[in-house]
Design an enzyme around this catalytic site. Structure first.
Site, PDB file in Angstrom:
ATOM      1  N   ASP A 405     -80.232 117.225 -28.246  1.00  0.00           N
ATOM      2  CA  ASP A 405     -79.177 116.491 -28.931  1.00  0.00           C
ATOM      3  C   ASP A 405     -79.084 115.060 -28.392  1.00  0.00           C
ATOM      4  OD1 ASP A 405     -76.990 116.125 -30.594  1.00  0.00           O
ATOM      5  OD2 ASP A 405     -75.851 117.830 -29.825  1.00  0.00           O
ATOM      6  N   ASP A 475     -74.064 117.783 -39.233  1.00  0.00           N
ATOM      7  CA  ASP A 475     -72.969 118.546 -38.625  1.00  0.00           C
ATOM      8  C   ASP A 475     -72.020 119.058 -39.694  1.00  0.00           C
ATOM      9  OD1 ASP A 475     -73.593 118.648 -35.990  1.00  0.00           O
ATOM     10  OD2 ASP A 475     -72.358 116.951 -35.385  1.00  0.00           O
TER      11      ASP A 475
HETATM   12  C1  DGJ Z   1     -73.743 117.585 -32.053  1.00  0.00           C
HETATM   13  C2  DGJ Z   1     -74.593 118.577 -32.769  1.00  0.00           C
HETATM   14  O1  DGJ Z   1     -74.963 118.073 -34.019  1.00  0.00           O
HETATM   15  C3  DGJ Z   1     -73.855 119.898 -32.882  1.00  0.00           C
HETATM   16  O2  DGJ Z   1     -74.600 120.816 -33.625  1.00  0.00           O
HETATM   17  C4  DGJ Z   1     -73.552 120.421 -31.503  1.00  0.00           C
HETATM   18  O3  DGJ Z   1     -74.741 120.743 -30.843  1.00  0.00           O
HETATM   19  C5  DGJ Z   1     -72.762 119.385 -30.721  1.00  0.00           C
HETATM   20  N1  DGJ Z   1     -73.395 118.089 -30.734  1.00  0.00           N
HETATM   21  C6  DGJ Z   1     -72.574 119.834 -29.298  1.00  0.00           C
HETATM   22  O4  DGJ Z   1     -71.959 118.892 -28.521  1.00  0.00           O
END
Ligand code: DGJ
Length: 666
Positions: A405, A475
């Site tokens: 991430d 997301d």
């Molecule tokens: C952003 C990601 O897109 C989410 O799926 C998740 O992993 C969060 N970060 C966790 O902090």
């Protein structure tokens, strides 16, 4: 002299036909006239701003997959060399172009502009489409005609580059973009940092297209004998509209643009960020929150950098989880955010100099009020980041998957590692540092599956996909908005690269929208399927539908993930439905998705014409992932010729809000 288009044309024919082919491959500042923008500009060691390039060498070579052409050019006065590369693939209509810049001047020169490539297009009814968006609303196709003046698509995030505007573009040469007809050039800048795509339309019958790293944040100081290679610009050509261009790109991506997934399919993934384990899944991924000793990661304001298990949460460590997964016959994956640090962390206390920062200036902090970006120009930091993965993998060889991430932009443009006169190079060296680390990881762990994630779809780009198997599309797991997001994403990315998870309902991020589980499953099943549901909160209906979706998906997965995509009806066209389908190369197996995206009384729904089938073959339709407790619709079990399906099409029963259907054709 240059031409890019239909292969059957020869330069002689084009010239005889009146085409003006006298274009500079790489217009240079100091050579170009007042009308053309430069694609390359340097400032020499003595302050001279001009570059007058002449071709001094040409070489070509060939292997099984491609033909390479290298034009070497040198400045007429000073020892600067620019090589322009064109790599033409044999099995797919894609040419990659890039340049290499080097010099033998006494002192460093400054690269003020250094595009990867440049194309001259004949002026006409030319349109562009690119993906625009935002966090949780990524990849909306934005289409417009080219008019006089300069159109620039750029990004300034620093660390990620595809949340707002993405570094890819479709150029439709025959008027308003059509899905199935018209000549299209797709351009993909294979870079993960800031970029600029520019199209300059002048009064001279030309649209000049340029693509490269954004020079605003990164005029580059180049030492004598240092080789500067630009990112590759992949150019795809199709005469079958946007859809044809997408299929060409997907084919190129599977052989050249992505890590080893290529024609492989991804497992059904159960992610713990919005939910956890479930029967039928193949891979469990533990998301954010598992780490931190002195500073436990209980929210997003601490602990990044401290990649040790939080024993309060996981007393038995990661191995307890990998063992539990193994016992259940599923694989185990883990989330990390390795390029980042919180100022509340042991790492920050130990190595405050490892963060990007400028002495004397306040440190700007991102997510959670404390997130900062590590200085990847520093080899020690690169070693540290490689070590995060290496330690995890050495201690837990069972880890099969990493979700990587990146939740912060570069806000502090300063490196304590680089000398004063190299601060300009931060942007580029940071991304090169990241790629160095990824190359080391890939060399040591070729079988590890890695997801490229950045606050959702912030890193859907072909600068990083050569090191990743897939990316997190968004997301936003609201299935209705996902129909739109996934539709746009498919312009440039193949389905096996697109991680699509079944989300909860009511959905937190779209004001609590309630969407039936059948629709949520059907939308996620058109890519690499996964789930973000919390099983403890799942209803019996959700449980039963997901169980069926997983079982059916396993039958459809090879075609969905590695088949040829046909976008049949766009959700943006407001026809009440959106529809896509996939068929395999042999055209004996296809999967067709239909989603009702709005619903009102007396709504005329279109009859849907299919695509990608063999007109002479007969196909029997089987409805999949039928709503639990209901019978399949009347199309189930019927047989039609490919010709009928493509020329006439079918009427799909879609009675209610969020009605959806998946059909398998064999
Ligand atoms: C952003 C990601 O897109 C989410 O799926 C998740 O992993 C969060 N970060 C966790 O902090």
């Amino acid at each position: 002299m240059g031409y890019y288009g239909n292969k059957s044309a020869t330069l002689q024919q084009l010239r005889d036909g009146g085409a003006d082919l006298n274009f500079s491959a790489l217009p240079a500042f100091g050579t170009v006239d007042a009308i053309h923008l430069p694609a390359i500009q340097v400032q020499h060691a003595d302050g001279d701003l001009n570059l007058e390039l002449k071709v001094t060498d040409y070489q070509t070579s060939s292997d099984d997959r491609s033909q390479l052409h290298i034009f070497t050019m040198t400045d007429k006065l000073l020892p600067v060399t620019v090589k322009v590369f064109y790599k033409a693939y044999k099995n797919v209509d894609v040419i990659e172009t890039w340049t290499e810049i080097s010099h033998k001047e006494k002192r460093a020169i400054t690269l003020k502009r250094f595009d990867s490539g440049h194309l001259t297009l004949r002026q006409g009814d030319v349109w562009i489409s690119h993906l625009h968006g935002n966090w949780a609303a990524e990849t909306e196709p934005t289409t417009e005609p080219l008019t006089q003046g300069l159109k620039t698509i750029r990004n300034t995030d620093g660390a990620r580059n595809s949340h707002l505007d993405a570094p890819e573009l479709m150029i439709s040469l025959d008027g308003e973009p059509q899905e199935t007809t018209g000549r299209v050039i797709a351009a993909i800048l294979c870079w993960s940092g800031n970029y600029e795509l520019r199209i300059n339309t002048t009064g001279h019958r030309q649209h000049q297209f340029y693509a490269g790293i954004d020079p605003m944040s990164s005029e580059y100081v180049l030492e004598p004998n240092e080789l500067f290679e630009t990112p590759h610009l992949a150019l795809a050509y199709s005469e079958d509209g946007l859809g044809g261009a997408s299929r060409t790109i997907h084919r190129w991506a599977r052989t050249e643009g992505m890590f080893h997934r290529g024609m492989k399919t991804g497992d059904i993934l159960l992610n713990s960020w919005e939910g956890v384990v479930f029967d039928g899944g193949e891979l469990f991924v533990m998301d954010d929150g598992w780490f931190g000793d002195k500073y436990p990661r209980n929210n997003d304001s601490s602990s990044l950098g401290d990649w040790v298990v939080d024993k309060r949460k996981l007393p038995g460590g990661i191995s307890t989880l990998t063992q539990a997964a193994r016992q259940r016959g599923i694989k185990f994956g883990i989330w990390i955010e390795p390029e980042m640090c919180n100022t509340v962390s042991e790492l920050y206390e130990k190595h405050p100099d490892w963060m990007l920062q400028t002495k004397g200036r306040e440190l700007k902090q991102g997510r959670g009020g404390t997130q900062v970006v590590l200085d990847l120009t520093n080899p020690k930091v690169q070693d540290f980041i490689f070590g995060i993965v290496d330690n995890l993998m050495t201690q837990n060889p069972d880890i099969a998957y990493i979700k990587w991430d990146a939740n912060a932009s570069i806000q502090n443009y300063g490196s304590l590692y680089l000398p004063k006169d190299k601060q300009n190079n931060i942007s580029i060296l940071w991304h090169r540092g990241l790629i160095n680390v990824l190359k080391r990881i890939r060399a040591k762990y070729p079988d590890l599956v890695m997801q490229d994630c950045a606050s959702g779809g912030g890193r859907a780009n072909y600068g990083l996909l050569p090191y990743f198997d897939e990316f997190w599309v968004s997301d936003n797991n609201d299935a209705l908005q996902r129909v739109y997001i996934q539709y746009g994403t498919s312009y440039f990315f193949p389905a096996n690269a697109m991680a699509q998870h079944i989300g909860g309902s009511p959905y937190w991020n779209t004001g609590g929208r309630v969407i039936p589980i059948k629709f949520r499953c059907d939308v996620a099943m058109s890519g690499r399927l996964g789930m973000e549901l919390q099983p403890r909160h799942m209803s019996q209906e959700e449980h039963d539908q997901c169980t069926q979706a997983f079982a059916d998906y396993k039958l459809l997965r090879p075609v969905v993930q590695t088949g040829n995509l046909y976008r049949l009806i766009s959700p943006y066209n407001r026809k009440g439905v959106s529809s896509i389908m996939f068929s395999n190369d042999a055209m004996d197996h296809a999967v067709w998705f239909v989603y009702k995206v709005d619903n009102y009384v007396d709504q005329p729904l279109p009859r849907i014409q299919l695509a990608g089938l063999d007109p002479e073959r007969s196909y029997t339709i089987t409805e999949r992932n039928i709503k639990v407790g209901q019978k399949p619709c009347e199309l189930n079990g019927k047989t039609f010729t490919g010709r009928f399906l493509m020329d006439i099409g079918l009427e799909v029963p879609l009675a209610s809000d969020y009605a959806s259907r998946i059909f398998e054709l064999k």
